[in-house]
Design a protein around this motif. Structure first.
Motif, PDB file in Angstrom:
ATOM      1  N   LYS A  83      -8.980  13.783  10.082  1.00 27.64           N
ATOM      2  CA  LYS A  83      -9.313  15.171  10.421  1.00 27.64           C
ATOM      3  C   LYS A  83      -8.260  16.130   9.877  1.00 27.64           C
ATOM      4  O   LYS A  83      -8.566  17.179   9.335  1.00 27.64           O
ATOM      5  CB  LYS A  83      -9.427  15.327  11.938  1.00 27.64           C
ATOM      6  CG  LYS A  83      -9.818  16.721  12.348  1.00 27.64           C
ATOM      7  CD  LYS A  83     -10.028  16.814  13.839  1.00 27.64           C
ATOM      8  CE  LYS A  83     -10.605  18.168  14.152  1.00 27.64           C
ATOM      9  NZ  LYS A  83      -9.837  19.010  14.925  1.00 27.64           N
ATOM     10  N   SER A  84      -6.994  15.754  10.046  1.00 28.00           N
ATOM     11  CA  SER A  84      -5.902  16.587   9.531  1.00 28.00           C
ATOM     12  C   SER A  84      -4.688  15.698   9.329  1.00 28.00           C
ATOM     13  O   SER A  84      -4.586  14.625   9.920  1.00 28.00           O
ATOM     14  CB  SER A  84      -5.570  17.728  10.500  1.00 28.00           C
ATOM     15  OG  SER A  84      -5.092  17.210  11.723  1.00 28.00           O
ATOM     16  N   CYS A 137      11.241   7.272   3.236  1.00 30.87           N
ATOM     17  CA  CYS A 137      11.122   8.210   2.120  1.00 30.87           C
ATOM     18  C   CYS A 137      10.037   9.250   2.368  1.00 30.87           C
ATOM     19  O   CYS A 137      10.132  10.367   1.862  1.00 30.87           O
ATOM     20  CB  CYS A 137      10.816   7.450   0.836  1.00 30.87           C
ATOM     21  SG  CYS A 137      12.132   6.321   0.345  1.00 30.87           S
ATOM     22  N   VAL A 138       9.006   8.868   3.123  1.00 23.40           N
ATOM     23  CA  VAL A 138       7.898   9.768   3.423  1.00 23.40           C
ATOM     24  C   VAL A 138       7.511   9.594   4.882  1.00 23.40           C
ATOM     25  O   VAL A 138       7.430   8.467   5.378  1.00 23.40           O
ATOM     26  CB  VAL A 138       6.667   9.476   2.528  1.00 23.40           C
ATOM     27  CG1 VAL A 138       5.494  10.384   2.886  1.00 23.40           C
ATOM     28  CG2 VAL A 138       7.016   9.617   1.053  1.00 23.40           C
ATOM     29  N   GLU A 139       7.299  10.722   5.559  1.00 26.34           N
ATOM     30  CA  GLU A 139       6.773  10.704   6.923  1.00 26.34           C
ATOM     31  C   GLU A 139       5.395  11.345   6.898  1.00 26.34           C
ATOM     32  O   GLU A 139       5.223  12.440   6.360  1.00 26.34           O
ATOM     33  CB  GLU A 139       7.673  11.503   7.869  1.00 26.34           C
ATOM     34  CG  GLU A 139       9.038  10.889   8.074  1.00 26.34           C
ATOM     35  CD  GLU A 139       9.950  11.783   8.894  1.00 26.34           C
ATOM     36  OE1 GLU A 139       9.722  13.016   8.969  1.00 26.34           O
ATOM     37  OE2 GLU A 139      10.932  11.249   9.446  1.00 26.34           O
ATOM     38  N   PHE A 140       4.423  10.662   7.463  1.00 32.16           N
ATOM     39  CA  PHE A 140       3.039  11.113   7.499  1.00 32.16           C
ATOM     40  C   PHE A 140       2.583  11.135   8.951  1.00 32.16           C
ATOM     41  O   PHE A 140       2.893  10.219   9.715  1.00 32.16           O
ATOM     42  CB  PHE A 140       2.166  10.141   6.699  1.00 32.16           C
ATOM     43  CG  PHE A 140       0.683  10.329   6.864  1.00 32.16           C
ATOM     44  CD1 PHE A 140      -0.040  11.129   6.014  1.00 32.16           C
ATOM     45  CD2 PHE A 140      -0.002   9.675   7.892  1.00 32.16           C
ATOM     46  CE1 PHE A 140      -1.420  11.279   6.161  1.00 32.16           C
ATOM     47  CE2 PHE A 140      -1.375   9.827   8.048  1.00 32.16           C
ATOM     48  CZ  PHE A 140      -2.078  10.632   7.177  1.00 32.16           C
ATOM     49  N   GLU A 141       1.866  12.165   9.323  1.00 30.06           N
ATOM     50  CA  GLU A 141       1.236  12.221  10.635  1.00 30.06           C
ATOM     51  C   GLU A 141      -0.207  12.648  10.409  1.00 30.06           C
ATOM     52  O   GLU A 141      -0.454  13.640   9.722  1.00 30.06           O
ATOM     53  CB  GLU A 141       1.960  13.196  11.548  1.00 30.06           C
ATOM     54  CG  GLU A 141       1.479  13.150  12.967  1.00 30.06           C
ATOM     55  CD  GLU A 141       2.309  13.999  13.886  1.00 30.06           C
ATOM     56  OE1 GLU A 141       1.681  14.761  14.687  1.00 30.06           O
ATOM     57  OE2 GLU A 141       3.546  13.941  13.842  1.00 30.06           O
ATOM     58  N   GLY A 142      -1.130  11.891  10.978  1.00 26.56           N
ATOM     59  CA  GLY A 142      -2.530  12.218  10.778  1.00 26.56           C
ATOM     60  C   GLY A 142      -3.338  12.092  12.049  1.00 26.56           C
ATOM     61  O   GLY A 142      -3.058  11.239  12.887  1.00 26.56           O
ATOM     62  N   GLU A 143      -4.330  12.965  12.168  1.00 25.40           N
ATOM     63  CA  GLU A 143      -5.271  12.870  13.262  1.00 25.40           C
ATOM     64  C   GLU A 143      -6.542  12.238  12.719  1.00 25.40           C
ATOM     65  O   GLU A 143      -7.160  12.743  11.771  1.00 25.40           O
ATOM     66  CB  GLU A 143      -5.582  14.231  13.867  1.00 25.40           C
ATOM     67  CG  GLU A 143      -6.485  14.143  15.073  1.00 25.40           C
ATOM     68  CD  GLU A 143      -6.745  15.475  15.736  1.00 25.40           C
ATOM     69  OE1 GLU A 143      -7.391  15.465  16.790  1.00 25.40           O
ATOM     70  OE2 GLU A 143      -6.304  16.523  15.216  1.00 25.40           O
ATOM     71  N   TYR A 144      -6.927  11.124  13.310  1.00 18.19           N
ATOM     72  CA  TYR A 144      -8.097  10.365  12.898  1.00 18.19           C
ATOM     73  C   TYR A 144      -9.186  10.491  13.948  1.00 18.19           C
ATOM     74  O   TYR A 144      -8.894  10.592  15.126  1.00 18.19           O
ATOM     75  CB  TYR A 144      -7.749   8.880  12.714  1.00 18.19           C
ATOM     76  CG  TYR A 144      -6.826   8.628  11.565  1.00 18.19           C
ATOM     77  CD1 TYR A 144      -7.327   8.221  10.325  1.00 18.19           C
ATOM     78  CD2 TYR A 144      -5.453   8.770  11.702  1.00 18.19           C
ATOM     79  CE1 TYR A 144      -6.473   7.987   9.258  1.00 18.19           C
ATOM     80  CE2 TYR A 144      -4.595   8.527  10.641  1.00 18.19           C
ATOM     81  CZ  TYR A 144      -5.114   8.137   9.431  1.00 18.19           C
ATOM     82  OH  TYR A 144      -4.273   7.910   8.372  1.00 18.19           O
ATOM     83  N   VAL A 145     -10.424  10.442  13.491  1.00 17.26           N
ATOM     84  CA  VAL A 145     -11.569  10.457  14.378  1.00 17.26           C
ATOM     85  C   VAL A 145     -12.408   9.224  14.053  1.00 17.26           C
ATOM     86  O   VAL A 145     -12.700   8.959  12.893  1.00 17.26           O
ATOM     87  CB  VAL A 145     -12.410  11.741  14.209  1.00 17.26           C
ATOM     88  CG1 VAL A 145     -13.641  11.712  15.105  1.00 17.26           C
ATOM     89  CG2 VAL A 145     -11.569  12.982  14.467  1.00 17.26           C
ATOM     90  N   ALA A 146     -12.758   8.504  15.101  1.00 10.49           N
ATOM     91  CA  ALA A 146     -13.676   7.364  14.961  1.00 10.49           C
ATOM     92  C   ALA A 146     -14.981   7.749  15.637  1.00 10.49           C
ATOM     93  O   ALA A 146     -14.970   8.360  16.721  1.00 10.49           O
ATOM     94  CB  ALA A 146     -13.076   6.120  15.611  1.00 10.49           C
TER      95      ALA A 146
END
Length: 148
Positions: A83-84, A137-146
């Motif tokens: 989602k984001s 080296c990289v930080e990722f944060e994501g909002e997932y929808v199932a």
């Protein structure tokens, strides 16, 4: 089912359902303790500077969260979408790409699964790191929808 079988089947699923993963050389390195680790070679994912391309880093980070939820849900009919998301590039990746998605807190994951079972839809925020030589080296944060 053994961890090796799950690892191979998950890699195969990603290659079949998301074709770019095959071109990127994405492989499941490990599935342990609720975490998922994906790898990809630098040779297929480099930029003009010889470091990992930012788009490849974003793609494999997104995939790590997707793959973790796919495994955690155990429902092959579920549709998982992002989602984001946000990315922070902290250091260049000069070798193979290694994305680590640790399972969220047990209570949070249980709430996600319960919401999915009850409403056929649930969302959750996941964190993925891309690491090289024990350095993030990289930080990722994501909002997932199932959803079903």
């Amino acid at each position: 089912m053994t961890d090796e079988t799950i690892r191979r089947e998950t890699t195969k699923f990603l290659h079949e359902q998301i074709p770019i993963t095959k071109a990127m050389g994405v492989e499941v390195e490990s599935i342990a303790g609720g975490s998922l680790v994906l790898t990809a070679p630098l040779a297929a994912n480099h930029n003009h500077l010889g470091t990992a391309f930012g788009g490849s880093l974003g793609a494999i980070a997104t995939l790590a969260g997707y793959g973790l939820l796919w495994l955690q849900l155990g429902d092959r009919s579920a549709h998982i979408v992002i989602k984001s998301s946000s990315l922070r590039y902290l250091h260049p990746v000069r070798g193979g790409i290694r994305a680590v998605c640790k399972a969220p807190d047990g209570e949070l994951l249980a709430e996600f699964k319960a919401a999915f079972a009850k409403k056929d839809k649930a969302r959750i925020r996941l964190v993925v790191t891309i690491e090289e030589d024990d350095r993030v080296c990289v930080e990722f944060e994501g909002e997932y929808v199932a959803m079903r």
